[in-house]
Design a protein around this motif. Sequence first.
Motif, PDB file in Angstrom:
ATOM      1  N   SER A 282      -7.441   0.870  -5.772  1.00  0.00           N
ATOM      2  CA  SER A 282      -7.891   2.218  -5.442  1.00  0.00           C
ATOM      3  C   SER A 282      -9.422   2.166  -5.421  1.00  0.00           C
ATOM      4  O   SER A 282     -10.013   1.225  -5.945  1.00  0.00           O
ATOM      5  CB  SER A 282      -7.398   3.212  -6.493  1.00  0.00           C
ATOM      6  OG  SER A 282      -8.038   2.975  -7.723  1.00  0.00           O
TER       7      SER A 282
ATOM      8  N   GLN B 262       0.835  -1.202   0.000  1.00  0.00           N
ATOM      9  CA  GLN B 262       0.000   0.000   0.000  1.00  0.00           C
ATOM     10  C   GLN B 262       0.871   1.254   0.000  1.00  0.00           C
ATOM     11  O   GLN B 262       0.612   2.193  -0.755  1.00  0.00           O
ATOM     12  CB  GLN B 262      -0.905  -0.030   1.219  1.00  0.00           C
ATOM     13  CG  GLN B 262      -2.001   0.990   1.207  1.00  0.00           C
ATOM     14  CD  GLN B 262      -2.888   0.860   2.426  1.00  0.00           C
ATOM     15  OE1 GLN B 262      -2.400   0.569   3.522  1.00  0.00           O
ATOM     16  NE2 GLN B 262      -4.173   1.072   2.251  1.00  0.00           N
ATOM     17  N   TYR B 263       1.899   1.275   0.828  1.00  0.00           N
ATOM     18  CA  TYR B 263       2.801   2.419   0.875  1.00  0.00           C
ATOM     19  C   TYR B 263       3.575   2.549  -0.427  1.00  0.00           C
ATOM     20  O   TYR B 263       3.829   3.657  -0.893  1.00  0.00           O
ATOM     21  CB  TYR B 263       3.767   2.297   2.052  1.00  0.00           C
ATOM     22  CG  TYR B 263       3.168   2.693   3.387  1.00  0.00           C
ATOM     23  CD1 TYR B 263       1.828   2.519   3.663  1.00  0.00           C
ATOM     24  CD2 TYR B 263       3.955   3.250   4.365  1.00  0.00           C
ATOM     25  CE1 TYR B 263       1.287   2.874   4.877  1.00  0.00           C
ATOM     26  CE2 TYR B 263       3.424   3.612   5.596  1.00  0.00           C
ATOM     27  CZ  TYR B 263       2.082   3.430   5.831  1.00  0.00           C
ATOM     28  OH  TYR B 263       1.547   3.796   7.032  1.00  0.00           O
TER      29      TYR B 263
ATOM     30  N   LYS C 234       2.533   1.746  -3.417  1.00  0.00           N
ATOM     31  CA  LYS C 234       1.648   2.283  -4.440  1.00  0.00           C
ATOM     32  C   LYS C 234       1.292   3.749  -4.168  1.00  0.00           C
ATOM     33  O   LYS C 234       1.303   4.574  -5.067  1.00  0.00           O
ATOM     34  CB  LYS C 234       0.367   1.450  -4.508  1.00  0.00           C
ATOM     35  CG  LYS C 234      -0.545   1.870  -5.620  1.00  0.00           C
ATOM     36  CD  LYS C 234      -1.709   0.943  -5.764  1.00  0.00           C
ATOM     37  CE  LYS C 234      -2.593   1.416  -6.897  1.00  0.00           C
ATOM     38  NZ  LYS C 234      -3.677   0.508  -7.179  1.00  0.00           N
ATOM     39  N   ARG C 235       1.007   4.061  -2.908  1.00  0.00           N
ATOM     40  CA  ARG C 235       0.552   5.405  -2.573  1.00  0.00           C
ATOM     41  C   ARG C 235       1.637   6.455  -2.761  1.00  0.00           C
ATOM     42  O   ARG C 235       1.386   7.529  -3.282  1.00  0.00           O
ATOM     43  CB  ARG C 235       0.054   5.431  -1.127  1.00  0.00           C
ATOM     44  CG  ARG C 235      -0.592   6.752  -0.764  1.00  0.00           C
ATOM     45  CD  ARG C 235      -1.142   6.760   0.629  1.00  0.00           C
ATOM     46  NE  ARG C 235      -2.229   5.807   0.757  1.00  0.00           N
ATOM     47  CZ  ARG C 235      -2.650   5.323   1.907  1.00  0.00           C
ATOM     48  NH1 ARG C 235      -2.079   5.680   3.027  1.00  0.00           N
ATOM     49  NH2 ARG C 235      -3.653   4.470   1.946  1.00  0.00           N
ATOM     50  N   TRP C 236       2.864   6.148  -2.334  1.00  0.00           N
ATOM     51  CA  TRP C 236       3.933   7.143  -2.393  1.00  0.00           C
ATOM     52  C   TRP C 236       5.013   6.811  -3.421  1.00  0.00           C
ATOM     53  O   TRP C 236       6.044   7.474  -3.455  1.00  0.00           O
ATOM     54  CB  TRP C 236       4.579   7.306  -1.015  1.00  0.00           C
ATOM     55  CG  TRP C 236       3.707   8.091  -0.086  1.00  0.00           C
ATOM     56  CD1 TRP C 236       3.453   9.417  -0.135  1.00  0.00           C
ATOM     57  CD2 TRP C 236       2.971   7.599   1.021  1.00  0.00           C
ATOM     58  NE1 TRP C 236       2.598   9.783   0.870  1.00  0.00           N
ATOM     59  CE2 TRP C 236       2.289   8.681   1.602  1.00  0.00           C
ATOM     60  CE3 TRP C 236       2.805   6.336   1.586  1.00  0.00           C
ATOM     61  CZ2 TRP C 236       1.465   8.545   2.703  1.00  0.00           C
ATOM     62  CZ3 TRP C 236       1.995   6.208   2.685  1.00  0.00           C
ATOM     63  CH2 TRP C 236       1.334   7.312   3.223  1.00  0.00           C
TER      64      TRP C 236
END
Length: 126
Positions: free
Chosen positions: A94, A22-23, A25-27
């Motif tokens: 997402s 998740q991290y 993909k997000r950042w």
Amino acid sequence: MGKGQPKITFFIKFCIAYKVKQYQKRWNLSPFKAWMKFTDHDSFKDLMAEHFKNKSYANFWVDNIYKNLDVRKTFYKNHIAKIMKELGHIKIYSPKEYKAYQRQIKARKLSGIGSLKRSVKRVRKS
């Protein structure tokens, strides 16, 4: 009885792999950088407490990984890299992708032989 470190439960492995993905993909981070960012999260200490619960002096181990940067790096090298290889196929959706995925599932139910499976109205005998 086997000696050595207790095995990590699947729940802990999955939580770690999911959050690191998740991290990532997000950042837009590498797995290592995502792990280091995850270690700053508030709930990281609780997750590590769950991981180290079978060890003697569990609080020492939790505080050690929470406070020491070198221990985090070593933990990544020895554990997280293997977990990411094992569970790296996890897909993070997402909200937009998730809604599209739900529409696909609904469309599958409405086509083919499954669409014929509708409830039949029955007439009551009086």
